[in-house]
Design a protein around this motif. Sequence first.
Motif, PDB file in Angstrom:
ATOM      1  N   CYS A  18     -12.544 -14.677  -0.900  1.00 30.00           N
ATOM      2  CA  CYS A  18     -11.624 -14.059   0.062  1.00 30.00           C
ATOM      3  C   CYS A  18     -11.000 -12.836  -0.584  1.00 30.00           C
ATOM      4  CB  CYS A  18     -10.553 -15.057   0.465  1.00 30.00           C
ATOM      5  SG  CYS A  18     -10.953 -15.979   1.920  1.00 30.00           S
ATOM      6  N   SER A  19     -11.788 -11.800  -0.793  1.00 30.43           N
ATOM      7  CA  SER A  19     -11.217 -10.655  -1.501  1.00 30.43           C
ATOM      8  C   SER A  19     -10.796  -9.537  -0.550  1.00 30.43           C
ATOM      9  CB  SER A  19     -12.196 -10.132  -2.555  1.00 30.43           C
ATOM     10  OG  SER A  19     -13.473 -10.050  -1.976  1.00 30.43           O
ATOM     11  N   ARG A  20     -11.031  -9.721   0.751  1.00 31.55           N
ATOM     12  CA  ARG A  20     -10.587  -8.711   1.722  1.00 31.55           C
ATOM     13  C   ARG A  20      -9.748  -9.399   2.797  1.00 31.55           C
ATOM     14  NH1 ARG A  20     -15.500  -6.421   4.409  1.00 31.55           N
ATOM     15  NH2 ARG A  20     -15.753  -8.652   4.656  1.00 31.55           N
ATOM     16  N   LEU A  21      -8.878  -8.638   3.404  1.00 33.09           N
ATOM     17  CA  LEU A  21      -8.003  -9.198   4.441  1.00 33.09           C
ATOM     18  C   LEU A  21      -8.826  -9.831   5.573  1.00 33.09           C
ATOM     19  CD1 LEU A  21      -5.183  -9.576   5.730  1.00 33.09           C
ATOM     20  CD2 LEU A  21      -5.446  -7.292   6.708  1.00 33.09           C
ATOM     21  N   GLU A  22      -9.926  -9.171   5.964  1.00 30.81           N
ATOM     22  CA  GLU A  22     -10.761  -9.701   7.063  1.00 30.81           C
ATOM     23  C   GLU A  22     -11.294 -11.086   6.709  1.00 30.81           C
ATOM     24  OE1 GLU A  22     -12.602  -6.044   5.907  1.00 30.81           O
ATOM     25  OE2 GLU A  22     -10.449  -6.351   5.840  1.00 30.81           O
ATOM     26  N   ASP A  23     -11.679 -11.291   5.424  1.00 30.99           N
ATOM     27  CA  ASP A  23     -12.212 -12.598   5.006  1.00 30.99           C
ATOM     28  C   ASP A  23     -11.113 -13.657   5.143  1.00 30.99           C
ATOM     29  OD1 ASP A  23     -14.416 -11.136   4.219  1.00 30.99           O
ATOM     30  OD2 ASP A  23     -13.696 -10.957   2.149  1.00 30.99           O
TER      31      ASP A  23
ATOM     32  N   GLN B  19       0.833  -1.220   0.000  1.00 29.35           N
ATOM     33  CA  GLN B  19       0.000   0.000   0.000  1.00 29.35           C
ATOM     34  C   GLN B  19       0.860   1.259   0.000  1.00 29.35           C
ATOM     35  OE1 GLN B  19      -2.594  -1.156   3.174  1.00 29.35           O
ATOM     36  NE2 GLN B  19      -4.404  -0.747   1.926  1.00 29.35           N
TER      37      GLN B  19
ATOM     38  N   ILE C  17      -5.099 -10.569  -3.635  1.00 28.69           N
ATOM     39  CA  ILE C  17      -5.052  -9.236  -3.013  1.00 28.69           C
ATOM     40  C   ILE C  17      -3.664  -8.626  -3.204  1.00 28.69           C
ATOM     41  CG2 ILE C  17      -5.240  -7.974  -0.825  1.00 28.69           C
ATOM     42  CD1 ILE C  17      -7.197  -9.961   0.174  1.00 28.69           C
TER      43      ILE C  17
END
Length: 377
Positions: A352-357, A105, A124
Motif C-alpha cells: 500500500c504505497s500509494r493513496l489509491e492502494d 505536501q 506514506i
Amino acid sequence: MRKTIKKLAILGSTGSIGYQTLEVIRLFRDRFEITCLAAGNNIKDFSYQVAEFQPRFTFCSDNTKVKGKDGHLSLEEMSSRPDIDLVIIATTGKTGLQPALAAIQAGKTVAIANKEILVMAGEIITSMATQHKSTILPIDSEHSAVWQCLRGETSEIKRLLLTASGGPFFSHPQSKLTDVTVKQALTHPTWKMGKKVTIDSATLFNKGMEAIEAHWLFNIPYERIEILIHRQSVIHSMVEFIDGSIKAQLSIPDMRLPIQYALFYPERIDNPSLSRIDFNMIRELTLEPVNYDQFPCLKLALEAARKGASYPVALCAADEIAVQLFLENKIKFTDIARIIETVLNLHKPSQCSRLEDILSTDALAREIALKAATEGQ
Ligand SMILES: NC(=O)c1ccc[n+]([C@@H]2O[C@H](COP(=O)([O-])OP(=O)(O)OC[C@H]3O[C@@H](n4cnc5c(N)ncnc54)[C@H](OP(=O)(O)O)[C@@H]3O)[C@@H](O)[C@H]2O)c1
C-alpha cells in the motif's frame, strides 16, 4: 517580547478532541487565530463555534447552514492553505487522511489526533513528511508522553513502554463479554472521549493502533514496543534508553494537556485550568503485563502490524465497520473481534504505497466486514 500568533486549521472541531482544543484556545485567544474550522454533522454546535471564533473558512456536512466570513473550503483546501501555520487533525476514522496528506505536501506542521490515519498510511505520511519538510506532532496522550520524554535526547531508544488503562472490562469475566451493552462499553474508567475511541479502548484495539502509530512516529520496530496495563492513567508512557534509564511523563488524565503541548510547541505554558498531580491523593501507581487472551482485538491489531503491507489498512477498515455496527446495536461486543479476524484471514496482502492502494484496500475490507457481520448473525 511580542508573541507570534499561530494561524490554525482545525478539522473535527465538534468532537471530543475538537472541543478540548477550542477550550485551550479560548484561554489563550491572543496566541491563535482560527482561520479554518471544520466539522461533520453536528451543525448546531458548529454554528455556535463559528459565531464565537469567526473563522474565515468553514466546512460541515451542510454548508448552506453555516458559513465562515470568507465562505467554505474543502478539508484539503483548508489544510494546505499557504497562510496556515498549524493543522489539527481531530477527525476520526479515515476522514482525516486526505487532508493530512494535503497538509504534508504543502509542508505544514500537522498535529495529529486522528490515529487511524497513521495506522492506515503511516509509511506514506512519514516519508512524505520527510520529503516535504513537514513536521508531524502527536496529540494522542501516549505519543505526546513519548515525544516529551525524547525531547533533548539524541541516544538510541531501547524500548517504548506504552501504558493502557485496561478499559471498563479489564476485570470482567470473559464469558460475560457477549452481554456487554453499548452503554457499558461507552463508560471508560479514566478518559472521556468520542464514541469510536471509547469502544476501541474497551476492546484494547486502541492500544494496538497506538503501537502502530508509535512505530511510524518514532521509527521504532514493533519488538521494541511494549504495552503495560496501568489502571490509573497517570503515567502516560515511558521511554527506556540504551543505558537502562527510563523516562516517564505523568499528569492527571486530561487531553487538554497534550493538545496544549502540540499547540504551543516548543513552548510550555502555565494553564491554571489543568489539574496538577497531588501525590498525597494517589494511593498507588501500578504496572502489569497485558493478558492478550483477554483482549483478542489487541492481539489481532499487533499481528496485523507485524505482517505490515496492507494488513493495517484492512485492520482499521474492519474495526471501523464493526464498532459502528456495535454502536448501532446490530452486533454483540464480542463480534467486533470476530469481524476483524475474518477480514484479516480473508485479506490478500498488497503493497500500500500509494493513496489509491490504501483507498481500494479500505473499500474492499469494509465490504468483507459488512458481509462477515451479517453472516455471523
Ligand atoms: N477523544 C480523545 O480523548 C482522544 C484521545 C486520543 C486520541 N483520540 C483520537 O482522535 C480522533 C478524534 O477523536 P474524538 O474522540 O474527538 O472523536 P469524535 O468525538 O467522534 O469527533 C470526531 C470529529 O470529526 C468530525 N467529523 C467526522 N466526519 C467528518 C467529515 N467527513 N468531515 C469533517 N468532520 C468530520 C466530527 O464532526 P460531527 O461531530 O460534527 O459529526 C467530530 O467533530 C480519533 O481518531 C481518536 O482515536 C481521541
